[in-house]
Design a protein around this motif. Structure first.
Motif, mmCIF file in Angstrom:
data_model
loop_
_atom_site.group_PDB
_atom_site.id
_atom_site.type_symbol
_atom_site.label_atom_id
_atom_site.label_comp_id
_atom_site.label_asym_id
_atom_site.label_seq_id
_atom_site.Cartn_x
_atom_site.Cartn_y
_atom_site.Cartn_z
ATOM 1 N N UNK A 136 69.313 30.546 -4.927
ATOM 2 C CA UNK A 136 68.409 29.586 -4.856
ATOM 3 C C UNK A 136 67.777 28.447 -3.976
ATOM 4 N N UNK A 137 66.431 28.030 -3.246
ATOM 5 C CA UNK A 137 66.954 26.988 -2.923
ATOM 6 C C UNK A 137 66.114 25.682 -4.374
ATOM 7 N N UNK A 138 65.406 26.451 -5.791
ATOM 8 C CA UNK A 138 64.436 25.760 -6.259
ATOM 9 C C UNK A 138 66.116 25.050 -7.680
ATOM 10 N N UNK A 139 65.854 24.224 -8.397
ATOM 11 C CA UNK A 139 66.350 23.223 -9.019
ATOM 12 C C UNK A 139 65.827 24.357 -10.600
ATOM 13 N N UNK A 140 67.088 24.900 -11.505
ATOM 14 C CA UNK A 140 66.940 25.011 -12.261
ATOM 15 C C UNK A 140 66.664 26.881 -12.505
ATOM 16 N N UNK A 141 66.944 27.453 -11.323
ATOM 17 C CA UNK A 141 66.586 29.207 -11.224
ATOM 18 C C UNK A 141 67.929 29.445 -12.199
ATOM 19 N N UNK A 142 67.367 30.915 -12.767
ATOM 20 C CA UNK A 142 68.257 31.932 -13.289
ATOM 21 C C UNK A 142 68.005 33.015 -12.732
ATOM 22 N N UNK A 143 68.897 33.517 -12.795
ATOM 23 C CA UNK A 143 69.328 34.555 -12.552
ATOM 24 C C UNK A 143 69.783 35.832 -13.687
ATOM 25 N N UNK A 144 69.956 37.292 -13.789
ATOM 26 C CA UNK A 144 70.656 37.827 -14.619
ATOM 27 C C UNK A 144 70.911 39.117 -13.614
ATOM 28 N N UNK A 145 72.459 38.972 -13.692
ATOM 29 C CA UNK A 145 73.298 40.406 -12.413
ATOM 30 C C UNK A 145 73.751 40.819 -13.750
ATOM 31 N N UNK A 146 73.301 41.976 -14.469
ATOM 32 C CA UNK A 146 74.093 43.174 -15.016
ATOM 33 C C UNK A 146 74.390 44.777 -14.979
#
Length: 717
Positions: free
Chosen positions: A362-372
């Motif tokens: 990602x290129x935006x601050x604060x992005x969260x990913x869930x990789x499950x």
């Protein structure tokens, strides 16, 4: 009167919000069908260009049945509504819909086909003298029955009669249309160029369309099966389901969509990104699809199964299967919270690019990913020695901090199983099983904070470290505990140095960490389920996750297990009416659960039932544990060093001790020699710059009448 007016108004509202559905039909344009008004299969419109859209034709709530094989692009001409989408379906009984984007090669004015350098069944289309070919940069030549031509281009043949089986060539005939010949069968037939096709057209084009469902259509040889262009404005609420895509570059190319769902589709033999989302999209759901056989068609572009570019948000990618693609399985650069879960990805990364099973940048601050709960295996490095990584987390831009939860994934036989790169604030890595990779978990080139690493199994790094903080990374005050390591020697690199588990624990990490054999069902076949006697059962920490990679609830037994698979409750492997979770002999029937030496191993399966030995070590594998075996010498090294201390065993021969064997202590400082012949022995420890007390233990008589532990204390400056 007022009551009547109210009834009329409500009736009008009902009509407006509940559009009555109608069925319309379109068939290929090579014939005329009855009245030709699209009202039935027998009276179908002839070709896409004759479809009536809007109030006099297909509109909100209607279904357009695409019947038979079409050779032109379908441009949708009206919108559906929230409760009444336009459905475009290929589900015609006995005449299912196909859109074939292929055209005869002879229609490609001023072009030539060029064989791939690395695959003789694939061909490039190039314009004479360079420049944009106009009908697609990288099409393949196929026969009209959709089979690839299996041949190599010969640039040295002036006469097509010289072609051998499997060869084809361009012959200058003095016009603007070079003639292409091929000899592609044993009879040696030379086929005219117009008998071959090049996939270059789009299948369905949606410009500024809303509430459209596309289902049950087969797409062949298209440049893009379903194209959603940026202009004039965004498409919205597009649903693509149960479609088939073969020999296309893209199944979906979208650059401006408010909402897109792509589910239960099959995409195979694609030549570029199967799903290509470029920008300005939100709420994208890609689920339960099957992507197979993606091959790089031109230099610099990979055949990713799913490629999501910056400017997108709220991505859900779940339940997909990706097999045998030259690019990455899933590449996502979304700028808002996104989920990648329950995907199975095998055999990626055979092109010139560095590919990944799953990549998020990602290129935006604060992005969260869930990789499950993803499965990734066999992501190999290519001939250029570029790695095909497992899970790749990269904050690609300056001043961008991302966060991620990476839980219950299995990554095997890849370059690096999980690599975290760039600035990350908030990273939880829980209950992953990482097996047979070059490195298991690598932090690289960035500052990482608020990091927790728990309940993972790290197995056999091929040429690197199981846990690695690269010198270019700064992982600030991480919490690392309850992990299980399967390796030898200094398999951890942290704080600028190589370490074994014992040293790592001395530095404040892994107070509850384990090493050894987790006892999988079958490591060789990638079956990482735990067996009843696995030391990983009940040894994890509660990290507030609800289920494992297969959906098994956590915990099943007393405490969570380590790794991606939770051992199931309710299993009684030895049929003694005691659940394996509570059984002190899970594979030996012992309903009484007697444990004389209180070492948590029941008497019926304890290899030393009267002497406590929690680890059940049996050096000579004779069924009698070291601590009660008369022909075994064992002990511990404590003090300044415990792990990897050399222990030399010598045997007395007429007053002279001759070398017999050498062993090394494990992370607990334990060593043993088993199956010894009768005689008198001596053991002596050695470690650089260390002294030991005692210096040796000699005059140990085998068989031992009184078995004891021969211990040493290390003093290292």
């Amino acid at each position: 009167m007022k009551k009547l007016l109210f009834v009329l108004i409500m009736s009008l509202v009902f009509v407006i919000n509940n559009v009555y559905a109608g069925d319309f039909y379109v068939r290929p344009d090579n014939a005329t069908y009855g009245a030709g008004d699209g009202s039935s299969y027998d009276d179908a419109w002839s070709g896409f260009e004759n479809i009536d859209w809007g109030i006099n034709g297909v509109s909100a709530g209607d279904t357009l049945y695409v019947c038979g094989k079409h050779k032109k692009t379908l441009e949708v001409g009206d919108n559906g509504s929230a409760n009444s989408p336009i459905v475009i379906s290929g589900d015609c009984s006995g005449d299912n819909g196909t859109i074939d984007g292929g055209i005869p090669v002879g229609e490609s004015h001023g072009h030539e086909w060029v064989a791939s350098d690395n695959d003789s069944t694939l061909y490039y289309l190039k314009k004479s003298g360079g420049g944009d070919p106009g009908v697609g940069n990288t099409m393949r030549i196929l026969r009209d029955n959709s089979t690839l031509l299996d041949g190599m281009r010969s640039t040295d043949i002036d006469d097509p009669a010289d072609l051998t089986v499997g060869q084809w060539c361009n012959i200058d005939n003095g016009t603007d249309f070079p003639t292409i010949y091929v000899r592609d069968n044993e009879s040696g037939t030379i086929l005219n160029q117009d008998e071959m096709i090049a996939g270059n057209k789009d299948g369905i084009k949606l410009s500024n369309k809303k509430f459209i469902t596309i289902q049950n259509i087969k797409f062949l040889h298209t440049s893009t099966s379903i194209y959603l262009p940026r202009l004039p404005s965004a498409c919205n609420n597009i649903h693509i389901t149960n479609t088939q895509h073969q020999y296309n570059h893209h199944a979906v190319f979208s650059s401006n969509t408010g909402s897109l769902t792509f589910d239960n589709n099959t995409v195979e033999n694609f030549g570029s990104e199967a799903i290509y989302i470029t920008s300005n999209l939100s709420t994208i759901t890609i689920t339960n699809n099957n992507f197979m056989n993606g091959f790089d068609r031109w230099s610099g572009t990979d055949a990713d199964a799913i490629d999501i570019k910056p400017g997108t948000s709220n991505i859900i990618i779940t339940g997909n299967t990706v097999t045998n693609v030259e690019g990455s399985g899933i590449s996502c650069q979304a700028n808002a919270d996104s989920t990648i879960a329950d995907n199975i990805i095998n055999d990626v990364g055979k092109s010139s690019q560095t590919s990944k099973c799953i990549q998020v940048t990602p290129t935006d601050n604060g992005t969260k990913y869930i990789i499950n709960k993803n499965w990734c295996s066999n992501s190999k490095q290519n001939s250029d020695q570029n790695g095909a990584y497992g899970i790749y987390i990269y904050a690609a831009s300056n001043n961008v901090k991302i966060s991620a939860d990476i839980n219950y994934n299995v990554v095997g036989d890849s370059y690096d199983a999980i690599i975290v790169r760039g600035d990350v604030n908030g990273l939880n890595i829980y209950n992953n099983t990482l097996a047979g990779n070059t490195a298991a978990l690598l932090f690289y080139d960035g500052t990482m904070s608020n990091v927790e690493i728990k309940n993972n199994i790290f197995i056999d790094a091929n040429s690197s470290y199981l846990l690695w903080e690269h010198d270019t990374a700064d992982v600030a005050s991480p919490v690392i505990d309850y992990n299980f390591y399967v390796g030898q020697g200094n398999y951890i690199y942290w704080d600028g140095g190589k370490k074994d588990l014992d040293t790592f624990q001395d530095q404040g990490y892994e107070a509850n960490g384990l090493e050894g054999d987790p006892l999988f069902v079958d490591n060789a076949t990638d079956d990482f389920h735990l067996t009843p006697t696995s030391p990983a059962i009940n040894k994890g920490e509660d990290v507030e996750l609800d289920e494992d990679i297969e959906g098994t609830l956590i915990p099943q037994c007393l405490d969570p297990d380590i790794g991606a698979y939770e051992y199931p409750e309710g299993v009684d492997a030895d049929n003694d009416s005691v659940d394996d979770c509570e059984d002190n002999c899970p594979i030996d029937s012992n309903a009484n659960q007697d444990d004389t030496d209180n070492d948590t191993v029941g008497d019926d399966c304890d290899n030393c039932p009267s002497d406590a030995n929690f680890d059940q070590s049996d050096k000579d594998t004779d069924g009698t544990g070291d601590v009660c075996d008369a022909d075994t010498i064992y002990g511990y090294v404590t003090g300044d060093v415990k792990n990897n201390v050399q222990i030399d065993l010598s045997k007395n021969n007429c007053g002279t001790y001759n070398p017999e064997s050498t062993s090394y202590t494990d992370s607990a400082g334990y060593y043993s020699f088993g199956g010894l012949d009768n005689g008198t022995y001596k053991v002596q420890p050695t470690y650089d710059n260390c002294t030991f007390s005692p210096t040796d233990n000699s005059s140990i008589v085998i068989p031992q009448s009184q078995i004891e532990s021969y211990d040493f204390e290390a003093d290292c400056p």
